[in-house]
Every structure is written in C-alpha cells, then in structure tokens.
Scaffold this active site. Sequence first.
Site, short mmCIF file in Angstrom:
data_model
loop_
_atom_site.label_atom_id
_atom_site.label_comp_id
_atom_site.label_asym_id
_atom_site.label_seq_id
_atom_site.Cartn_x
_atom_site.Cartn_y
_atom_site.Cartn_z
N HIS A 78 0.91 -1.27 0.43
CA HIS A 78 0.20 -0.67 0.05
C HIS A 78 0.69 1.56 0.31
CE1 HIS A 78 -2.80 -2.80 0.86
NE2 HIS A 78 -3.82 -1.92 1.07
N PRO A 79 0.51 2.27 -0.49
CA PRO A 79 0.61 3.76 -0.97
C PRO A 79 1.40 4.51 0.33
CG PRO A 79 -1.09 3.49 -1.91
CD PRO A 79 -1.09 2.31 -1.66
N GLU A 98 -9.42 7.29 -3.86
CA GLU A 98 -9.24 6.74 -2.44
C GLU A 98 -9.11 8.57 -2.01
OE1 GLU A 98 -10.26 2.19 -2.13
OE2 GLU A 98 -8.03 3.75 -1.61
N PHE A 130 1.76 3.80 6.59
CA PHE A 130 0.15 3.41 7.60
C PHE A 130 -0.73 3.42 6.87
CE2 PHE A 130 -3.38 6.69 8.47
CZ PHE A 130 -3.17 6.66 10.04
N ALA A 133 -8.43 3.93 5.51
CA ALA A 133 -9.86 3.22 5.03
C ALA A 133 -10.35 4.76 4.86
CB ALA A 133 -10.88 2.15 5.38
#
Length: 291
Positions: A78-79, A98, A130, A133
Amino acid sequence: MSGGAISEDGGELLAKLNAAPRGDFIAMLAGVYEHSPWIAERAWDLRPFASLAALKQALVRAVREAGHEQQLALVRAHPELVGKAALAGDLTPESLDEQGRAGLAHCSPEEFAQLRDLNAAYSARFGWPFILAVRGPRGTGLTRGQIIAALERRLHNPDDVEFAECLRQIHRIAEIRLNPKFGFEPALGNAVWDWCEALAAHSEPEWAAKGQLTATYLTDAHRACAHDIQSWMLDCGFDDVAIDAVGNVVGLYHGSDPQARRLLTGSHYDTVRNSGKYDGRIGILIPMVCV
C-alpha cells in the site's frame, strides 16, 4: 428499512465469479486488494459464494490463513498517504480515487509537512506504511484533520496491535471497493453509524465545549438520547416503546406470533466521562436494525 441487497447486475457478477476460471476470477477482482492478486487466487478455491458477504469472508480468510511474511507484503504493497507514489502520479486508480475523496490532493503546505513527518515517524517506528481507509465509515471520505489525528494516535500502538489494525483497514478498503461493483449499499450499517453520530451530539455542556462526549445518568444529555432512541425504535417497527421512570427505553416487537417466546436484549446508553461513541449503544442499535 432495507439491508441493501445487491443489484441485479451485482447478482450477475456474483454468478460470473462463481463460474469463472481461476485467471478470469483474479482479473475480475483486480484492484480490490492493492497489488496482491494472490488473495483472489486463494479465494477462488472457496467458491461458490452464496452472497457478496460470503465472498468478502473468503477474501478475509485468504489473508488470515496466509503467513506473517505474506501479510506483511500485503501491508507494504500500500502507498503512503500523500507519499512518493502520490506525488509521482503512480497510485492505482482505486487509491487515487480514495485519496482524492479525502481531499489529500489539496493539503495546505502545513498539512503536507505534517503528513510527511508523521509518515516518516510511522515508517521508522513500524517498518511499514500507515494504512487507513480514508473514505471513512460511510465511504464519503474522512477529513484531513481526522486522517492526521488517526496517524498521530496510532503511532503509539504496540507493534502487534498496529499490524492487526492495518489488516483491518485493508479489509475495510477492500469492502469499500467491492460494494459498488455489486451495486450494494450497506443501508443498515449506515443507519447504525448515523444513529451513533446523532446520539454523540448529546453531551453535557462542559464536556461538549471541549469536543468530548459525556452523557451521565439522567442528565439532560442522557434524557435527549432516550427520546431519540424511542423515536428510532418506533421508526424501526417496534409495536410498543416507552421510557420508564428510571430512564430505561423499553421497546417491544410482537412479530407475527404474539404467543412466540421472546428474545430479550439490552445495553446502556449513558456514558463515562469523555467516552467513545459506541460502547453500550451498539448493543441497543444492532437489535433495532434487526427488527
């Protein structure tokens, strides 16, 4: 109140997934989990899925049964929020959408510097990015202030707690990405969230002035909560609802057979000082949506 069934097109998609060869199945779920097609590949073995919920559970199971190293690779896929990938324009379409909904592309110089420093501290502390959502519980997007506050708070978590939280956030991201594919709107979950937010607006003045929630027994804030809950119970279809002399909100649902045995549930809606929004109250609101 509807629970939000999947659309007709969503039903067709579920049928196609159940019938799809492994490669097609993986391609149809591309982007649900960031750069991690192995999750869909493992879920393929768990077909057929009777519902969207069953598909989600299979994907969660695939991650849960993977080893720690593979889970860590998933987290690291994940970025960072407003990190190098975002600045270079290398985000996946899903991540770009997102982060855009959360307004991260419009950070002030001060917010950008704060996120950069917090990301660096977090990465040094845990060794992975980190993950949050950022579309939030309703899917509409957290504010930049909420995102920064979450990052600051989670920096102090123990490693195992934070790793578990990252996986939980990843599954939440996947759920938000899956729902529109199936035309699904979680109406009941949204209702519970909205009720919690509405009840949290009732706080005793000295605590509300500090942005904190406190509704101790039989204060004005507590009584206001009772009246809201009574009204919502009636909206949900309870047959009889009353507030008794000591502040209990008592709702009765007869159902189709008034002679049937009754299921009793109960919880509290008063709070401790400077409380969270959900403790106790969820135990009231979940049975309400069941009715």
